[in-house]
Design a protein around this motif. Structure first.
Motif, PDB file in Angstrom:
ATOM      1  N   HIS A   1       0.850  -1.190   0.000  1.00 37.66           N
ATOM      2  CA  HIS A   1       0.000   0.000   0.000  1.00 37.66           C
ATOM      3  C   HIS A   1       0.884   1.238   0.000  1.00 37.66           C
ATOM      4  N   GLY A   2       0.488   2.255  -0.792  1.00 32.21           N
ATOM      5  CA  GLY A   2       1.345   3.424  -0.949  1.00 32.21           C
ATOM      6  C   GLY A   2       1.413   4.312   0.271  1.00 32.21           C
ATOM      7  N   SER A   3       0.426   4.229   1.145  1.00 26.76           N
ATOM      8  CA  SER A   3       0.401   5.171   2.264  1.00 26.76           C
ATOM      9  C   SER A   3       0.856   4.491   3.548  1.00 26.76           C
ATOM     10  N   SER A   4       1.339   5.315   4.479  1.00 23.56           N
ATOM     11  CA  SER A   4       1.801   4.717   5.721  1.00 23.56           C
ATOM     12  C   SER A   4       0.647   4.467   6.687  1.00 23.56           C
ATOM     13  N   GLN A   5      -0.547   4.893   6.319  1.00 27.59           N
ATOM     14  CA  GLN A   5      -1.680   4.732   7.224  1.00 27.59           C
ATOM     15  C   GLN A   5      -2.387   3.388   7.036  1.00 27.59           C
ATOM     16  N   ALA A   6      -2.064   2.682   5.944  1.00 31.92           N
ATOM     17  CA  ALA A   6      -2.835   1.473   5.658  1.00 31.92           C
ATOM     18  C   ALA A   6      -1.905   0.397   5.128  1.00 31.92           C
ATOM     19  N   GLN A   7      -2.407  -0.785   5.000  1.00 27.04           N
ATOM     20  CA  GLN A   7      -1.599  -1.890   4.490  1.00 27.04           C
ATOM     21  C   GLN A   7      -2.528  -2.914   3.845  1.00 27.04           C
ATOM     22  N   PHE A   8      -1.950  -3.748   2.984  1.00 20.63           N
ATOM     23  CA  PHE A   8      -2.704  -4.851   2.402  1.00 20.63           C
ATOM     24  C   PHE A   8      -2.398  -6.119   3.184  1.00 20.63           C
ATOM     25  N   VAL A   9      -3.233  -7.126   2.992  1.00 15.12           N
ATOM     26  CA  VAL A   9      -2.998  -8.394   3.683  1.00 15.12           C
ATOM     27  C   VAL A   9      -1.691  -9.021   3.187  1.00 15.12           C
ATOM     28  N   ALA A  10      -1.498  -8.958   1.870  1.00 16.37           N
ATOM     29  CA  ALA A  10      -0.285  -9.547   1.299  1.00 16.37           C
ATOM     30  C   ALA A  10       0.956  -8.886   1.881  1.00 16.37           C
ATOM     31  N   GLU A  11       0.882  -7.564   1.998  1.00 22.13           N
ATOM     32  CA  GLU A  11       1.997  -6.798   2.534  1.00 22.13           C
ATOM     33  C   GLU A  11       2.345  -7.259   3.946  1.00 22.13           C
ATOM     34  N   SER A  12       1.296  -7.454   4.771  1.00 18.59           N
ATOM     35  CA  SER A  12       1.579  -7.844   6.155  1.00 18.59           C
ATOM     36  C   SER A  12       2.195  -9.236   6.194  1.00 18.59           C
ATOM     37  N   HIS A  13       1.809 -10.092   5.226  1.00 20.67           N
ATOM     38  CA  HIS A  13       2.441 -11.417   5.177  1.00 20.67           C
ATOM     39  C   HIS A  13       3.917 -11.309   4.799  1.00 20.67           C
ATOM     40  N   ILE A  14       4.203 -10.418   3.854  1.00 17.04           N
ATOM     41  CA  ILE A  14       5.609 -10.228   3.469  1.00 17.04           C
ATOM     42  C   ILE A  14       6.420  -9.763   4.669  1.00 17.04           C
ATOM     43  N   ILE A  15       5.859  -8.796   5.400  1.00 17.74           N
ATOM     44  CA  ILE A  15       6.568  -8.255   6.565  1.00 17.74           C
ATOM     45  C   ILE A  15       6.776  -9.345   7.608  1.00 17.74           C
ATOM     46  N   LEU A  16       5.757 -10.177   7.756  1.00 16.19           N
ATOM     47  CA  LEU A  16       5.881 -11.271   8.727  1.00 16.19           C
ATOM     48  C   LEU A  16       7.075 -12.149   8.380  1.00 16.19           C
ATOM     49  N   LEU A  17       7.173 -12.486   7.090  1.00 18.22           N
ATOM     50  CA  LEU A  17       8.295 -13.331   6.662  1.00 18.22           C
ATOM     51  C   LEU A  17       9.632 -12.634   6.869  1.00 18.22           C
ATOM     52  N   LEU A  18       9.684 -11.329   6.559  1.00 21.79           N
ATOM     53  CA  LEU A  18      10.944 -10.611   6.717  1.00 21.79           C
ATOM     54  C   LEU A  18      11.371 -10.576   8.177  1.00 21.79           C
ATOM     55  N   ASN A  19      10.408 -10.266   9.048  1.00 21.27           N
ATOM     56  CA  ASN A  19      10.727 -10.227  10.474  1.00 21.27           C
ATOM     57  C   ASN A  19      11.227 -11.588  10.944  1.00 21.27           C
ATOM     58  N   ALA A  20      10.554 -12.638  10.493  1.00 24.02           N
ATOM     59  CA  ALA A  20      10.945 -13.981  10.904  1.00 24.02           C
ATOM     60  C   ALA A  20      12.346 -14.294  10.408  1.00 24.02           C
ATOM     61  N   ALA A  21      12.649 -13.860   9.175  1.00 24.19           N
ATOM     62  CA  ALA A  21      13.971 -14.154   8.618  1.00 24.19           C
ATOM     63  C   ALA A  21      15.061 -13.444   9.410  1.00 24.19           C
ATOM     64  N   ILE A  22      14.801 -12.196   9.787  1.00 24.88           N
ATOM     65  CA  ILE A  22      15.822 -11.452  10.545  1.00 24.88           C
ATOM     66  C   ILE A  22      16.041 -12.108  11.902  1.00 24.88           C
ATOM     67  N   THR A  23      14.926 -12.484  12.542  1.00 32.20           N
ATOM     68  CA  THR A  23      15.054 -13.158  13.836  1.00 32.20           C
ATOM     69  C   THR A  23      15.848 -14.447  13.692  1.00 32.20           C
ATOM     70  N   MET A  24      15.546 -15.190  12.627  1.00 34.93           N
ATOM     71  CA  MET A  24      16.253 -16.452  12.411  1.00 34.93           C
ATOM     72  C   MET A  24      17.739 -16.184  12.202  1.00 34.93           C
ATOM     73  N   GLY A  25      18.038 -15.121  11.490  1.00 34.94           N
ATOM     74  CA  GLY A  25      19.438 -14.765  11.287  1.00 34.94           C
ATOM     75  C   GLY A  25      20.149 -14.526  12.606  1.00 34.94           C
ATOM     76  N   MET A  26      19.503 -13.792  13.502  1.00 37.93           N
ATOM     77  CA  MET A  26      20.109 -13.532  14.810  1.00 37.93           C
ATOM     78  C   MET A  26      20.324 -14.841  15.572  1.00 37.93           C
ATOM     79  N   VAL A  27      19.320 -15.713  15.516  1.00 32.16           N
ATOM     80  CA  VAL A  27      19.436 -16.973  16.243  1.00 32.16           C
ATOM     81  C   VAL A  27      20.571 -17.817  15.658  1.00 32.16           C
ATOM     82  N   LEU A  28      20.671 -17.811  14.325  1.00 32.66           N
ATOM     83  CA  LEU A  28      21.729 -18.598  13.682  1.00 32.66           C
ATOM     84  C   LEU A  28      23.108 -18.068  14.054  1.00 32.66           C
TER      85      LEU A  28
END
Lengths: 309, 721
Positions: free
Chosen positions: A236-263
Motif C-alpha cells: 500500500h502506498g500510504s503509511s496509514q494502511a496496508q494490504f494483507v499480502a503486505e503484512s504477510h511479506i513483513i511477517l516473513l521478513l521479520n521472521a527471517a531477521i530473527t532467524m538470522g540472529m538466532v543462527l
C-alpha cells in the motif's frame, strides 16, 4: 375502501390482487425474484398500496461481481429478519432484479452499476433519497434497516443467524489437542519442550508486529489490482494502511531477521565442525543484513520523506 | 577489563551517558521553540499542578473546578491520577526549599526527560536481573533513545505516561528481585513502587494482571517455591491496600473484573501452599481423599463465581466494550486505532525485528524471571497490536529483549580469542577473527542506523509542541505561527473574567489553561451528551444554534480554521465527527447524510450540500473569507481554501446573532461573540398623545381615558406590525 374501489387498468392486477400475489410469493421466499415483466407490473405500475425495496444486482458467476454476493447476503439477512418478525405485514416487500433476467429494467431506469438498492414508495415516484447510498454507508443490513426505517417508517430489527464457525473451530482445536494428548498419553514430555513453546510465542509476536490485528479489525483487500494496466501492487502506498499480502511479506521478513540472529548465536555457541559453523554464521549474517535492508526499502517506499534515499 | 573496578566504572559511565543522551534527545522542542507545555492534556495537568502549588495538597484533593463543563463543573481531585502533579509539585517544593527558584512551568516541562533517565536506569536493573550486565547496558541505551517512548516523553509533554513508564519498569524490577530472593523487604519496595504507579497512570491494571499471570504460569510449570509464595502474598495484600488509597481508584480493586484475576490467583496460591503443607504431614491415602474433596469443593466454588460474574459484572463489562466500539466519540480518537506494521517499525526500527530472537533465547534458557519477561512480551505485543497507544507498554520489553539478542551476539563475536586468560579448547575455536570482526562491524552498523533513525523520528515527528506551529520557506528560514497563544491571550485580556467560551472539546484544556476562561466541554470527555449538544450547535443553522447557545449561556465561540495557511487539523476537517456525535444524541435534528453531496462527497465548494454551506461551523470558518486573496501564485481566486484545495461555495456570509470578535494573524483561530438578545423592536409610529376632553369629566377620568386610548393604539400597532 381504497383497495376495492380502485379501477384496475387491466382488470387482473388490481391492488388487492397484486398485494395478495406479492404476499404469496414472499411467504414462499423472503426475497422475491423479479424479471422485467413482473417488475413493471408489481413495482412500476402505479396502483399500489405497498412499498417495495428492490436490489438491482448481477449475481451470475460469469459477471464476477464479488460485492454483489456480499451485498446479497446482507440483503437476505435483512429480508429474513423482516419475513420472520412479528411485525411482518403487506406494507413492505423485498425483491431482487438480476441483470441477466431483467436487463431491460436496468436500461429503463438508466442504471449502470450493480448492486443498487432502491425504494419504490407506495405513492409517488422514487426520489433521490430513495436510492440507497452504497458508496458512503456500505451495505450492512443494519444500515439498510436504518435507511428503510427512514423511508417507510417500518422498523426492522436485524436478526443475524448466529455464526457457529468460531465455535466449531474452537471445538475442533480443543478436540485436536485433546486427541494429541490422548495419543501421546504415555509420554507427555513434549509439553515441556521449550522449542515448541518458543515457536508458539514467536508466532504470536510475528502476527502482532506485522499488523495482523489491524487486518482483522479493518479488513483490507489482499492486494490491489490497478484497473487500467492490470498491475498488481502488494504494498500500500500510504503509511496509514496496508494490504494483507503486505503484512504477510513483513511477517516473513521479520521472521527471517530473527532467524538470522538466532543462527549467528548458534554458530558461536554450538560445538561442531568449524566449516559448518562458519557457513551457519555467514547465512545468519546474510539473513539479517539482506532482509533488514529489504524491510527498510519497503518502509521507505511507504514513508515518503524518509531520509537518506 | 580484568579488574571489577574498571568494569563498574565503565558500566556507570555508559549508564550515565545513556541517561544524558535520553535527556538531551528530548530537548528538540525546547531548543527550537521555547520551554512550553505541549498539546492538550498536558495543559490540564499543568493547570492542576499550578493549583496544587498555589493552594496546597488538601485543597487540590478537594478541588471542584467550576470553570470546566459549564454549567456542570468537574470534581478534579476525585477524577485524576494525582501522581504526576504531586511529583512535579514536590520537586518544585524541594527546589524552592533549597532556594533554587524555578517556575513551576519549567519543572513541568523538564519532568518527562528527567524521568526518562530514571527509566533507563530501572531498565538496566531489570535487564541485569534477567540476563546480564552487558544486556542491561544495551537495554538502557535502547530505551533512552527509542521513539516509541520518546513519543510520550519529550520535554513539554507533561503527561502521566512520562513518569508511569519509569514506575512500571521499577515495579517490575522489584518484583523480579523479590521473586528471586523471596525477601519481604524487596516485596514491600515493589508495593511502594506499585503504589506510585497506581497514583500516576491508569495503566497500572497491566501490572496487576501481569504479576498474577506470572505466578499462575509458575504454578502451572511446577516452579512453585516459598519465594514465590512470600512475594505474591505480600504484594497482593499490601499492594491492594495501598492502591485503594488513591481517591480515583477507590474501591475498584475489589469490585471490578480487571482486578479479579489477581484475587483469584491469590486464593489459588494459598490453596496450593496449603496442599503442599498437608502433603508433608499426611499419609498418601489421607492426602488423596482430602485432595479430591478439596478439588471438588474448589470446582463448585469456581462454578458459582463464574455464574455470579456472568450475571453481574462480566456481562455489563462486555456490553461496555461493545459501546466503546460503537460510540463515535471513542472511535474519533486516533490513539484508539489498531496498529499497522509501519507504526511498529517507525517506533522501534531494528528492535522490532530482533526482539523475537531475544524472546527465543529467554524461553530456551528459562528460569523464574524469564517466564516473567516472556509473558510481559507476549501480552504487551498483543495489546500494542490492538491499540496504537499501548505501543508505549511494549517499548520497554522490546528494548530489553533486543538487548538480550544483541548482547549475546556481541558476547560471542566481539571478544578476542588470543587474549583470553585460559587457552580455548580446539572445538571452541575456529570462526576466525575475520568473520568475527565482519559480524561485529555489521551489527554495529545496524545499531548506528537505529540511532540515526531515532534522532530523525524524534526531531521530525515527535518534537512539535502543536501549540506553536512552524513553517519553512524555500530558503530554509522559519516562520513561527503563534496564532493559538495570540488568540488565547486575547481572550484572557479582552473578555469578562467569567465569560463562557464554546469550542470543540479538543481545545477545552488549552482555553482553560492559557486563557483562563470557562469552557463548556474539554478533553476529559466524560459527558457525551454535553459534547453532542456543542456538536449540534456547530452543525445547525445559525438561528437553531443561537437557541442552543442561549440556553448554555455562551458568550464566545472559538474555532480553528486552517484554510489560509493549509493547516489540516482544523475544525472543518473534524467537522464530520461533530455531526456524527451530534447525530448519536439528536438523530431527529442532525443527519450525517445531509452534509454530503448526492455523490456522497464532503465538499466545501459550490457543489457542497446546502446544509453544510449554511451551518454555523461553515459560516464561522469562512466569514469574510470570500474577500480574501490567499497569495499563492496569482491564479487562485479569492476565497480559496488551501487545506481542502477548493474555492468556497458560500462567499456571502452574514450573521444575525453573532459578530466577529477576533481573528488571529494567520486566521488560524477565530473568535465570535454571541450577541445578547435584541431589544424589542421599536414601534412604527409614536404613541398619539390625546388631548383629553376636559369639559364633562372630572380630573381623574381623562387620565384613564388617555391610558385606555393609548393602550388601544398600542394594540393596533402590535397587530399590524
Amino acid at each position: 375502501m381504497f383497495l376495492i374501489e380502485c379501477k384496475c387498468p387491466n382488470g387482473m392486477y388490481c391492488p388487492l390482487f397484486k398485494v395478495d400475489q406479492m404476499m404469496e410469493w414472499s411467504s414462499r421466499r423472503s426475497v422475491v425474484r423479479m424479471n422485467g415483466d413482473k417488475f413493471r407490473r408489481f413495482v412500476k405500475a402505479p396502483p399500489r398500496n405497498y412499498s417495495v425495496i428492490v436490489m438491482f444486482t448481477a449475481l451470475q458467476p460469469q459477471r464476477q461481481c464479488s460485492v454483489c454476493r456480499q451485498a446479497n447476503e446482507e440483503y437476505q439477512v435483512l429480508a429474513n429478519s423482516w419475513r420472520y418478525s412479528s411485525a411482518f405485514s403487506n406494507k413492505l416487500f423485498f425483491t431482487v432484479v438480476d441483470y441477466d433476467e431483467g436487463a431491460d429494467v436496468f436500461q429503463q431506469l438508466n442504471m449502470n452499476s450493480a448492486p443498487t438498492f432502491m425504494h419504490f414508495p407506495a405513492k409517488g415516484k422514487p426520489k433521490r433519497a430513495d436510492t440507497f447510498d452504497l458508496q458512503r454507508i456500505g451495505f450492512a443490513s443494519e444500515q439498510l434497516a436504518k435507511w428503510i426505517a427512514d423511508r417507510t417508517d417500518v422498523q426492522i430489527r436485524v436478526f443475524r443467524p448466529p455464526n457457529y464457525s468460531g465455535t466449531i473451530a474452537l471445538a475442533l482445536l480443543v478436540s485436536l489437542v485433546g486427541g494429541l494428548l490422548y495419543l501421546r498419553r504415555n509420554n507427555l514430555e513434549f509439553i515441556y519442550n521449550k522449542t515448541g513453546w518458543a515457536m508458539a510465542a514467536l508466532c504470536v509476536v510475528f502476527a502482532m508486529t506485522s499488523g495482523q490485528m489491524w487486518n482483522h479489525i479493518r479488513g483490507p483487500p489482499y492486494a490491489h489490482k490497478n484497473p487500467q494496466n492490470g498491475q498488481v501492487s502488494y504494498i500500500h502506498g500510504s503509511s496509514q494502511a496496508q494490504f494483507v499480502a503486505e503484512s504477510h511479506i513483513i511477517l516473513l521478513l521479520n521472521a527471517a531477521i530473527t532467524m538470522g540472529m538466532v543462527l549467528l548465536n548458534e554458530a558461536a555457541t554450538s560445538k561442531g565442525d568449524v566449516g559448518k559453523r562458519r557457513i551457519i554464521c555467514l547465512v545468519g549474517l546474510g539473513l539479517v543484513v539482506f532482509f533488514f535492508s529489504f524491510l527498510l526499502s519497503i518502509f521507505r517506499s511507504k514513508y515518503h520523506g524518509y531520509p537518506y534515499r | 577489563m580484568k579488574q571489577p573496578g574498571w568494569q563498574s566504572l565503565l558500566s556507570f559511565s555508559i549508564l550515565f551517558l545513556a541517561c544524558l543522551a535520553g535527556f538531551s534527545s528530548r530537548l528538540f522542542a525546547v531548543i527550537r521553540f521555547e520551554s512550553i507545555i505541549h498539546e492538550f492534556d498536558p495543559w490540564f495537568n499543568y493547570r492542576s499542578t499550578h493549583h496544587l502549588t498555589t493552594n496546597g495538597f488538601y485543597e487540590f484533593l478537594n478541588w471542584f473546578d467550576e470553570r470546566a463543563w459549564y454549567p456542570l463543573g468537574r470534581i478534579v481531585g476525585g477524577t485524576v491520577y494525582p501522581g504526576l502533579m504531586v511529583t512535579a509539585g514536590l520537586i518544585h517544593y524541594v527546589l524552592n526549599l533549597l532556594h533554587i527558584t524555578v517556575h513551576i512551568r519549567d519543572v513541568c516541562v523538564f519532568l518527562a526527560p528527567v524521568f526518562s533517565g530514571l527509566t533507563a536506569i530501572s531498565t538496566f536493573l531489570l535487564t541485569r536481573e534477567l540476563w546480564n550486565q552487558g544486556a542491561g547496558l544495551l537495554a538502557a541505551c535502547f530505551i533512552a533513545i527509542v521513539p516509541g517512548y520518546i513519543s510520550r516523553s519529550v520535554a513539554g509533554s507533561f503527561d502521566n505516561e512520562g513518569i508511569a513508564i519509569f514506575a512500571l519498569q521499577f515495579t517490575y524490577y522489584l518484583w523480579v528481585k523479590s521473586v528471586k530472593t523471596g525477601s519481604v523487604f524487596w516485596t514491600i519496595g515493589c508495593c511502594l513502587s506499585y503504589f506510585y504507579m497506581v497514583s500516576a497512570w491508569g495503566g497500572y491494571v497491566f501490572i496487576i494482571n501481569l504479576i498474577p499471570l506470572h505466578v499462575f504460569v509458575l504454578l502451572l510449570m511446577q516452579r512453585y517455591s516459598r519465594r514465590v509464595y512470600i512475594a505474591y502474598s505480600t504484594f497482593y495484600i499490601v499492594g491492594l491496600v495501598l492502591s485503594m488509597q488513591i481517591p480515583f481508584v477507590g474501591f475498584q480493586p475489589i469490585r471490578t473484573s480487571e482486578h479479579m484475576a489477581a484475587a483469584g490467583v491469590f486464593a489459588l496460591l494459598q490453596a496450593y501452599a496449603f496442599l503442599q503443607y498437608l502433603k508433608d504431614r499426611l499419609t498418601r491415602q489421607e492426602f488423596q481423599t482430602l485432595f479430591f474433596l478439596g478439588v471438588s469443593l474448589a470446582a463448585g466454588m469456581v462454578f458459582l463465581t463464574v455464574i455470579y460474574l456472568t450475571y453481574t459484572g462480566l456481562y455489563v463489562r462486555l456490553l461496555t466494550c461493545y459501546a466503546k466500539i460503537h460510540i463515535p466519540i471513542i472511535a474519533s480518537v486516533s490513539e484508539h486505532q489498531p496498529t499497522t506494521w509501519v507504526s511498529f517499525f517507525f517506533d522501534l526500527h531494528i528492535l522490532v525485528c530482533t526482539f523475537p530472537a531475544g524472546l527465543w533465547f529467554c524461553i530456551k534458557n528459562i528460569n523464574d524471571e524469564r517466564v516473567f519477561v516472556a509473558l510481559y512480551a507476549i501480552s504487551a505485543v498483543y495489546f500494542a497490536g490492538v491499540m496504537v497507544r499501548l505501543m508505549l507498554t511494549l517499548t520497554p520489553v522490546v528494548c530489553m529483549l533486543s538487548a538480550v539478542a544483541f548482547s549475546s551476539v556481541f558476547e560471542h563475536y566481539m571478544g578476542d580469542d588470543t587474549k583470553r586468560e585460559k587457552p580455548p579448547e580446539k572445538a571452541e575455536e575456529g570462526l576466525g577473527p575475520n568473520i568475527k570482526s565482519i559480524v561485529t562491524m555489521l551489527m554495529l552498523m545496524l545499531l548506528m542506523m537505529f540511532a540515526v533513525h531515532c534522532t530523525w523520528v524524534t526531531s521530525n515527528a515527535y518534537s512539535s509542541p502543536s501549540v506553536v506551529l512552524a513553517s519553512y520557506n524555500h530558503d530554509g528560514t522559519r516562520n513561527i505561527l503563534d496564532d493559538f497563544r495570540e488568540a488565547y491571550y486575547w481572550l484572557r485580556q479582552n473578555t469578562d473574567e467569567h465569560a463562557r467560551v464554546m469550542s470543540w472539546w479538543d481545545y477545552g484544556y488549552q482555553i482553560a489553561g492559557m486563557a483562563n476562561r470557562t469552557t463548556l466541554v474539554d478533553n476529559n470527555t466524560w459527558n457525551n451528551s454535553h459534547i453532542a449538544l456543542v456538536g449540534k450547535a456547530m452543525s445547525s443553522n445559525e438561528s437553531a444554534a443561537y437557541q442552543i447557545m442561549r440556553s448554555l449561556d455562551v458568550d464566545y465561540v472559538l474555532i480553528i480554521f486552517g484554510g489560509v495557511i493549509g493547516y489540516s487539523g482544523d475544525d472543518i476537517n473534524k467537522f464530520l465527527w461533530m455531526v456524527r456525535i451530534a447525530e448519536g444524541e439528536h438523530p431527529k435534528d442532525i443527519r450525517e447524510s445531509d452534509y454530503f453531496t448526492p455523490q456522497g462527497e464532503f465538499r466545501v465548494d459550490k457543489a457542497g450540500s446546502p446544509t453544510l454551506l449554511n451551518c454555523l461551523m461553515y459560516k464561522m470558518s469562512y466569514y469574510r473569507f470570500g474577500e480574501m486573496q490567499v497569495r499563492r501564485g496569482a491564479l487562485t481566486p479569492p476565497g480559496f481554501d488551501r487545506t481542502r484545495n477548493a474555492e468556497i461555495g458560500n462567499k456571502d456570509i452574514k450573521f444575525k446573532h453573532l459578530e466577529e470578535a477576533f481573528t488571529s494573524e494567520h486566521w488560524l483561530v477565530r473568535i465570535y461573540k454571541v450577541k445578547k438578545l435584541d431589544n424589542r423592536e421599536p414601534l412604527d409610529h409614536k404613541l398619539r398623545s390625546v388631548v383629553p376632553k376636559q369639559k364633562y369629566t372630572s380630573k381623574k377620568v381623562p387620565l384613564m381615558l388617555g391610558g385606555e386610548f393609548a393602550l388601544q393604539v398600542w394594540r393596533d400597532s402590535f397587530r399590524f406590525s
